[in-house]
Design an enzyme around this catalytic site. Structure first.
Site, PDB file in Angstrom:
ATOM      1  N   HIS A   1       0.724  -1.117  -0.035  1.00  0.00           N
ATOM      2  CA  HIS A   1       0.099   0.015  -0.124  1.00  0.00           C
ATOM      3  C   HIS A   1       0.752   1.102   0.049  1.00  0.00           C
ATOM      4  O   HIS A   1       0.919   1.923  -0.895  1.00  0.00           O
ATOM      5  CB  HIS A   1      -0.986   0.122   1.302  1.00  0.00           C
ATOM      6  CG  HIS A   1      -1.758  -1.147   1.410  1.00  0.00           C
ATOM      7  ND1 HIS A   1      -2.890  -1.488   0.589  1.00  0.00           N
ATOM      8  CD2 HIS A   1      -1.852  -2.054   2.406  1.00  0.00           C
ATOM      9  CE1 HIS A   1      -3.370  -2.538   0.897  1.00  0.00           C
ATOM     10  NE2 HIS A   1      -2.779  -3.026   1.900  1.00  0.00           N
TER      11      HIS A   1
HETATM   12  O1  RIB Z   1      -5.223  -0.397   4.907  1.00  0.00           O
HETATM   13  C1  RIB Z   1      -3.542  -0.451   4.772  1.00  0.00           C
HETATM   14  C2  RIB Z   1      -2.994   0.691   5.496  1.00  0.00           C
HETATM   15  O2  RIB Z   1      -3.292   0.555   6.941  1.00  0.00           O
HETATM   16  C3  RIB Z   1      -1.547   0.810   5.171  1.00  0.00           C
HETATM   17  O3  RIB Z   1      -1.265   2.181   5.500  1.00  0.00           O
HETATM   18  C4  RIB Z   1      -0.900   0.036   6.191  1.00  0.00           C
HETATM   19  O4  RIB Z   1       0.244   0.356   7.007  1.00  0.00           O
HETATM   20  C5  RIB Z   1      -1.872   0.449   7.526  1.00  0.00           C
HETATM   21  O5  RIB Z   1      -1.681   1.620   8.057  1.00  0.00           O
END
Ligand code: RIB
Ligand code: CA
Length: 316
Positions: free
Chosen positions: A246
């Protein structure tokens, strides 16, 4: 305004977390970016761990002059929800990184964000938000003038047509602090949203993870160790092979926006319903007169993102 060849000044706000860690490494390795500071927030794990993990990652990158700040230890209204099952008890499952020697800054993260934005020329600083938006919301409350001084916010959060990853409706960062997200999306600051719709296409397949290990460097090995955890987690099974990477997509967007595509729409945040708490609602077809407050990214060139990551992390 910033000229094209000067580095873009950014503040990274994060809750490390493996994917936050890789995003911070990418930023620290890239000449297009000047990291003014890394502010930390409770999210994936408690604040005492996210701030320590941020310092561990800066030391891994050999950038011990980086300023790391601790911020909010809990959301504005709701109780804290963490994600040890994804990131491990200490939040950086995978490699064994030494206890950090570099100091944690004494200034609170929110005060740093406000001071940096008030001191730097207007329109020259971008905020890269990789965790719950609590620190950003508190900074906007503390000094509303900063909203007109921010170049742009690029944030990882939300899930539009792909649903949520922590409830059927909500993505983790927004779910943890929906009230903070509501403040940020109503602020009028130009926002680019990097949601699950895009990041779920950027998967840590075995071949992509092996490319980091082949670097044969401390950073490459540690990155491979962190990302292999995604392969072993239930997330990996959800997507066939590998898990979604992500947060590095936020930094990759700043460096190579051509790797992504999206649309400017209104995004509103659910802060009342228990069923859809933290849902990011996009007016994709402009059926309301709500202001278009964000560019929502829906497409990502996964091969391009991983090629950029390997090329840049090799420099550390
Ligand atoms: O949903 C994914 C996000 O939530 C990313 O930023 C991961 O590191 C968590 O913070
Ligand atoms: Ca994160």
């Amino acid at each position: 305004m910033r000229s094209q060849d000067t580095p873009r000044k950014i503040i990274i706000d994060a809750d490390p977390g493996q994917d936050d860690a890789v995003a911070i490494l990418l930023a620290l390795a890239s000449q297009e970016i000047q990291v003014l500071g890394v502010t930390t927030v409770a999210g994936n794990v408690q604040l005492a761990l996210t701030e320590k993990n941020a310092r561990k990652i800066c030391e891994l990158a050999g950038k011990t002059e980086t300023k790391v700040f601790a911020g909010a230890s809990c959301p504005l209204v709701r109780p804290l929800v963490t994600a040890e099952e994804w990131h491990g008890e200490a939040g950086l499952g995978g490699p064994t990184l030494p206890e950090p020697l570099m100091p944690l800054q004494k200034l609170h993260a929110v005060d740093f964000i406000v001071q940096a934005l008030m001191n730097e020329d207007p329109g020259t600083v971008s905020l890269c938000l990789l965790g719950p938006l609590t620190n950003m919301a508190l900074a906007l409350i503390r000094e509303p003038l900063i909203s007109s001084r921010i170049d742009q916010i690029v944030l990882m959060g939300g899930g539009f047509f792909t649903g949520g990853n922590v409830t059927p409706a909500a993505e983790f960062n927004i779910y943890v602090d929906p009230h903070a997200a509501d403040i940020v999306f109503r602020s009028g600051v130009p926002i680019v949203v990097m949601p699950l719709d895009a990041t779920n296409k950027v998967l840590t397949t075995r071949e992509r993870v092996a490319a980091f290990r082949r670097l044969g460097t401390k950073v490459g090995t540690a990155t491979a160790d962190m990302l292999e955890l995604f392969e072993r987690s239930d997330t990996g099974r959800r997507f066939g092979e590998g898990g979604p990477l992500h947060d590095p997509c936020v930094i990759a967007y700043l460096i190579k926006p051509e790797l992504f595509a999206g649309r400017e729409v209104n995004v509103s945040i659910e802060t009342v319903s228990d069923l859809t708490m933290g849902m990011t609602v996009a007016d994709w077809w402009s059926v309301t007169d709500r202001p278009k407050n964000a560019i929502v990214i829906s497409e990502a060139d996964a091969d391009g993102v991983f090629a950029l990551l390997v090329e840049r992390l090799e420099r550390l």
